[in-house]
Scaffold this motif. Structure first.
Motif, PDB file in Angstrom:
ATOM      1  N   MET A   1       0.848  -1.177   0.000  1.00  0.00           N
ATOM      2  CA  MET A   1       0.000   0.000   0.000  1.00  0.00           C
ATOM      3  C   MET A   1       0.883   1.227   0.000  1.00  0.00           C
ATOM      4  O   MET A   1       1.691   1.398   0.891  1.00  0.00           O
ATOM      5  CB  MET A   1      -0.874   0.003   1.249  1.00  0.00           C
ATOM      6  CG  MET A   1      -1.752  -1.218   1.338  1.00  0.00           C
ATOM      7  SD  MET A   1      -2.546  -1.267   2.947  1.00  0.00           S
ATOM      8  CE  MET A   1      -3.279  -2.887   2.834  1.00  0.00           C
ATOM      9  N   THR A   4      -2.054   7.515   0.404  1.00  0.00           N
ATOM     10  CA  THR A   4      -2.488   8.082   1.681  1.00  0.00           C
ATOM     11  C   THR A   4      -3.868   8.676   1.522  1.00  0.00           C
ATOM     12  O   THR A   4      -4.205   9.213   0.476  1.00  0.00           O
ATOM     13  CB  THR A   4      -1.514   9.172   2.154  1.00  0.00           C
ATOM     14  OG1 THR A   4      -2.005   9.706   3.389  1.00  0.00           O
ATOM     15  CG2 THR A   4      -1.359  10.291   1.162  1.00  0.00           C
ATOM     16  N   SER A   5      -4.683   8.560   2.540  1.00  0.00           N
ATOM     17  CA  SER A   5      -5.993   9.173   2.515  1.00  0.00           C
ATOM     18  C   SER A   5      -6.056  10.227   3.587  1.00  0.00           C
ATOM     19  O   SER A   5      -5.466  10.097   4.648  1.00  0.00           O
ATOM     20  CB  SER A   5      -7.088   8.120   2.749  1.00  0.00           C
ATOM     21  OG  SER A   5      -6.942   7.509   4.001  1.00  0.00           O
ATOM     22  N   GLU A 147       4.690  -3.605   5.133  1.00  0.00           N
ATOM     23  CA  GLU A 147       3.423  -3.900   4.466  1.00  0.00           C
ATOM     24  C   GLU A 147       2.444  -4.589   5.415  1.00  0.00           C
ATOM     25  O   GLU A 147       1.239  -4.353   5.364  1.00  0.00           O
ATOM     26  CB  GLU A 147       3.676  -4.781   3.239  1.00  0.00           C
ATOM     27  CG  GLU A 147       4.471  -4.110   2.129  1.00  0.00           C
ATOM     28  CD  GLU A 147       3.660  -3.081   1.362  1.00  0.00           C
ATOM     29  OE1 GLU A 147       2.422  -3.011   1.563  1.00  0.00           O
ATOM     30  OE2 GLU A 147       4.262  -2.335   0.560  1.00  0.00           O
ATOM     31  N   ALA A 150       0.788  -2.032   7.497  1.00  0.00           N
ATOM     32  CA  ALA A 150      -0.173  -1.281   6.693  1.00  0.00           C
ATOM     33  C   ALA A 150      -1.472  -2.059   6.531  1.00  0.00           C
ATOM     34  O   ALA A 150      -2.571  -1.491   6.592  1.00  0.00           O
ATOM     35  CB  ALA A 150       0.430  -0.950   5.332  1.00  0.00           C
ATOM     36  N   ARG A 151      -1.354  -3.369   6.330  1.00  0.00           N
ATOM     37  CA  ARG A 151      -2.573  -4.180   6.223  1.00  0.00           C
ATOM     38  C   ARG A 151      -3.341  -4.187   7.537  1.00  0.00           C
ATOM     39  O   ARG A 151      -4.579  -4.143   7.537  1.00  0.00           O
ATOM     40  CB  ARG A 151      -2.221  -5.606   5.794  1.00  0.00           C
ATOM     41  CG  ARG A 151      -1.765  -5.721   4.346  1.00  0.00           C
ATOM     42  CD  ARG A 151      -1.684  -7.161   3.905  1.00  0.00           C
ATOM     43  NE  ARG A 151      -0.637  -7.901   4.605  1.00  0.00           N
ATOM     44  CZ  ARG A 151       0.626  -7.985   4.193  1.00  0.00           C
ATOM     45  NH1 ARG A 151       1.012  -7.344   3.093  1.00  0.00           N
ATOM     46  NH2 ARG A 151       1.508  -8.692   4.869  1.00  0.00           N
ATOM     47  N   GLU A 154      -5.225  -0.886   7.818  1.00  0.00           N
ATOM     48  CA  GLU A 154      -6.403  -0.864   6.960  1.00  0.00           C
ATOM     49  C   GLU A 154      -7.518  -1.727   7.547  1.00  0.00           C
ATOM     50  O   GLU A 154      -8.693  -1.333   7.537  1.00  0.00           O
ATOM     51  CB  GLU A 154      -6.047  -1.347   5.558  1.00  0.00           C
ATOM     52  CG  GLU A 154      -7.221  -1.224   4.589  1.00  0.00           C
ATOM     53  CD  GLU A 154      -6.816  -1.543   3.164  1.00  0.00           C
ATOM     54  OE1 GLU A 154      -7.230  -0.792   2.257  1.00  0.00           O
ATOM     55  OE2 GLU A 154      -6.087  -2.536   2.961  1.00  0.00           O
ATOM     56  N   ARG A 155      -7.151  -2.878   8.089  1.00  0.00           N
ATOM     57  CA  ARG A 155      -8.161  -3.778   8.671  1.00  0.00           C
ATOM     58  C   ARG A 155      -8.810  -3.161   9.899  1.00  0.00           C
ATOM     59  O   ARG A 155     -10.036  -3.253  10.070  1.00  0.00           O
ATOM     60  CB  ARG A 155      -7.509  -5.105   9.034  1.00  0.00           C
ATOM     61  CG  ARG A 155      -8.436  -6.083   9.762  1.00  0.00           C
ATOM     62  CD  ARG A 155      -7.758  -7.405  10.025  1.00  0.00           C
ATOM     63  NE  ARG A 155      -6.532  -7.286  10.805  1.00  0.00           N
ATOM     64  CZ  ARG A 155      -6.499  -7.110  12.131  1.00  0.00           C
ATOM     65  NH1 ARG A 155      -7.627  -7.032  12.825  1.00  0.00           N
ATOM     66  NH2 ARG A 155      -5.342  -7.017  12.758  1.00  0.00           N
ATOM     67  N   TRP A 157      -8.762   0.213  10.991  1.00  0.00           N
ATOM     68  CA  TRP A 157      -9.293   1.576  10.935  1.00  0.00           C
ATOM     69  C   TRP A 157      -9.763   1.995   9.542  1.00  0.00           C
ATOM     70  O   TRP A 157     -10.256   3.110   9.387  1.00  0.00           O
ATOM     71  CB  TRP A 157      -8.234   2.579  11.410  1.00  0.00           C
ATOM     72  CG  TRP A 157      -7.929   2.477  12.870  1.00  0.00           C
ATOM     73  CD1 TRP A 157      -8.668   2.989  13.908  1.00  0.00           C
ATOM     74  CD2 TRP A 157      -6.796   1.820  13.462  1.00  0.00           C
ATOM     75  NE1 TRP A 157      -8.057   2.690  15.096  1.00  0.00           N
ATOM     76  CE2 TRP A 157      -6.908   1.983  14.867  1.00  0.00           C
ATOM     77  CE3 TRP A 157      -5.706   1.125  12.957  1.00  0.00           C
ATOM     78  CZ2 TRP A 157      -5.972   1.460  15.754  1.00  0.00           C
ATOM     79  CZ3 TRP A 157      -4.775   0.613  13.835  1.00  0.00           C
ATOM     80  CH2 TRP A 157      -4.911   0.774  15.223  1.00  0.00           C
ATOM     81  N   GLY A 158      -9.583   1.145   8.550  1.00  0.00           N
ATOM     82  CA  GLY A 158     -10.005   1.525   7.207  1.00  0.00           C
ATOM     83  C   GLY A 158      -9.180   2.646   6.606  1.00  0.00           C
ATOM     84  O   GLY A 158      -9.647   3.357   5.716  1.00  0.00           O
ATOM     85  N   ARG A 159      -7.952   2.820   7.059  1.00  0.00           N
ATOM     86  CA  ARG A 159      -7.069   3.851   6.538  1.00  0.00           C
ATOM     87  C   ARG A 159      -5.912   3.224   5.775  1.00  0.00           C
ATOM     88  O   ARG A 159      -5.432   2.150   6.132  1.00  0.00           O
ATOM     89  CB  ARG A 159      -6.469   4.703   7.682  1.00  0.00           C
ATOM     90  CG  ARG A 159      -7.440   5.537   8.487  1.00  0.00           C
ATOM     91  CD  ARG A 159      -8.038   6.686   7.681  1.00  0.00           C
ATOM     92  NE  ARG A 159      -7.040   7.500   7.000  1.00  0.00           N
ATOM     93  CZ  ARG A 159      -6.416   8.548   7.541  1.00  0.00           C
ATOM     94  NH1 ARG A 159      -6.658   8.892   8.799  1.00  0.00           N
ATOM     95  NH2 ARG A 159      -5.555   9.252   6.835  1.00  0.00           N
ATOM     96  N   GLU A 160      -5.451   3.921   4.751  1.00  0.00           N
ATOM     97  CA  GLU A 160      -4.273   3.483   4.014  1.00  0.00           C
ATOM     98  C   GLU A 160      -3.037   4.191   4.554  1.00  0.00           C
ATOM     99  O   GLU A 160      -3.097   5.370   4.909  1.00  0.00           O
ATOM    100  CB  GLU A 160      -4.442   3.780   2.525  1.00  0.00           C
ATOM    101  CG  GLU A 160      -5.510   2.918   1.866  1.00  0.00           C
ATOM    102  CD  GLU A 160      -5.612   3.197   0.387  1.00  0.00           C
ATOM    103  OE1 GLU A 160      -5.105   2.374  -0.404  1.00  0.00           O
ATOM    104  OE2 GLU A 160      -6.164   4.256   0.026  1.00  0.00           O
TER     105      GLU A 160
END
Length: 373
Positions: A1, A4-5, A147, A150-151, A154-155, A157-160
């Motif tokens: 990933m 960035t969001s 990585e 990062a996964r 995302e899992r 908090w739903g953030r990248e």
């Protein structure tokens, strides 16, 4: 990933293009943060850590507790962007929310690098999770080191998160010298090390030591070396662990391991000690990332890393199964035997670390400028 969001609607403050970005970095003086700067050329300017006793003065080596986390400091200090790494353990989540509100009010972007998704100092994860539940959703940009982390972000908090690897820990000139000395070393026994230092909550050395004692004893010309701090292992140590201390002294008395008890080692002694090892076994049952692992890689010392956290994503290691459910001793013994028989070269070269540092520094500068518009 690698994207960035950002939360919508954030104000972005403009930064002149004829000067470096001014970053309030928490902390600034830590070796990880220092090595985010390029070796040469222009770089973001990171404000010195204020002295906790005299916030109007630079702190030097003493940066904790971080003054920059005070909302009152953040409201008036001269910076363009705020970048938090660590040091917020003692903060109440409400104070972190105040800090975030101040940053939003003044239009200063907030970057958070998630080093620890599970705090290695806390037996219970609830306090650190409460901090992360403030910081991760609030950040304008998230950075992490692997990585796998990062996964997990995302899992949960739903953030990248942008993945930028941990730069070298040992200074490059020291790294080069100690790597040369390792290459010239002959006739030494194969040395397996475990460092129990001052016993973080995440460490469970007694889960791995009996297996290591037996495994190393069965290998020709091999030595198990255990290092620990006086506060844990001395009879009058302030944080003495009697079970661990008694075990280590008994096994050392039988000649089944070398026990080295000392105070905190300054960097030059620490690097020389680590470079004397062929293998460093990490006795962690939880955690996320490890600067110790990176220092070992700098010095050419093979790391035997547990399956918990994201240690194995940081770089080439030999792995074994160890988490809060227990340890698979067979996998630990197999990793040590593989290290002895194969003598793998899992360290990082000076050239690769130099190139990595340049890339990581450039990525941070680009990230800051993208957030400032």
């Amino acid at each position: 990933m690698t994207t960035t969001s950002s939360a919508p609607g954030r104000h972005r403050s403009a930064t002149p293009h004829d000067r470096p970005v001014r970053v309030a970095s928490v902390p600034s003086g830590h070796v990880y943060v220092r090595h985010l700067a390029p070796e040469h050329g222009t770089a973001p300017y990171r404000l010195p850590d204020p002295d906790p006793a005299h916030p109007d003065r630079p702190a030097g080596a003493t940066w904790w507790p971080p003054v920059m986390l005070d909302p009152e400091w953040a409201a008036s200090a001269d910076f363009d962007l705020f970048h938090l790494h660590f040091g917020f353990d003692a903060c109440d989540p409400a104070r972190l929310r105040e800090l975030v509100a101040v940053l939003r009010e003044r239009g200063a972007p907030f970057v958070y690098t998630a080093h620890d998704l599970r705090n290695p100092h806390h037996l219970d994860r609830a306090a650190h999770d409460a901090h992360l539940d403030v910081l991760v959703p609030a950040a304008d940009a998230l950075v992490t080191l692997t990585e796998g982390a990062a996964r997990e972000i995302e899992r949960r908090w739903g953030r990248e998160a942008i993945v930028l690897p941990h730069p070298h820990v040992v200074e490059l000139s020291t790294m080069a010298r100690l790597q040369r000395e390792r290459a010239a070393r002959t006739g030494a026994p194969f040395r397996v090390g475990v460092h129990v230092k001052s016993l973080r909550a995440s460490m469970d050395p007694l889960a791995v030591l009996p297996t290591l004692v037996e495994t190393v004893a069965a290998l020709p010309d091999a030595v198990l070396q255990v290092n620990g701090h006086r506060d844990v292992l001395d009879d009058d140590g302030a944080r003495r662990d009697p079970e661990l201390a008694d075990y280590l002294h008994a096994e050392a008395g039988r000649g089944r391991l070398e026990l080295h008890v000392h105070d905190f080692l300054p960097d030059d002694e620490l690097w020389r000690y680590l470079s004397s090892l062929d293998v460093s076994v990490l006795p962690y049952r939880f955690g996320t990332h490890s600067g110790w692992l990176e220092a070992c890689r700098d010095l050419g010392t093979t790391v035997v890393a547990p399956s918990c956290g994201h240690f194995a994503d940081q770089g080439p290691v030999l792995g074994y199964v160890h988490d809060e459910d227990g340890v698979d001793t067979a996998s630990l013994a197999a990793a040590v035997r593989e290290a002895w028989s194969e003598r793998p070269r899992l360290g990082a070269s000076v050239e690769s670390r130099r190139a990595q540092r340049a890339a990581v520094a450039a990525a941070h500068d680009a990230l800051y400028r993208s957030l400032l518009g």
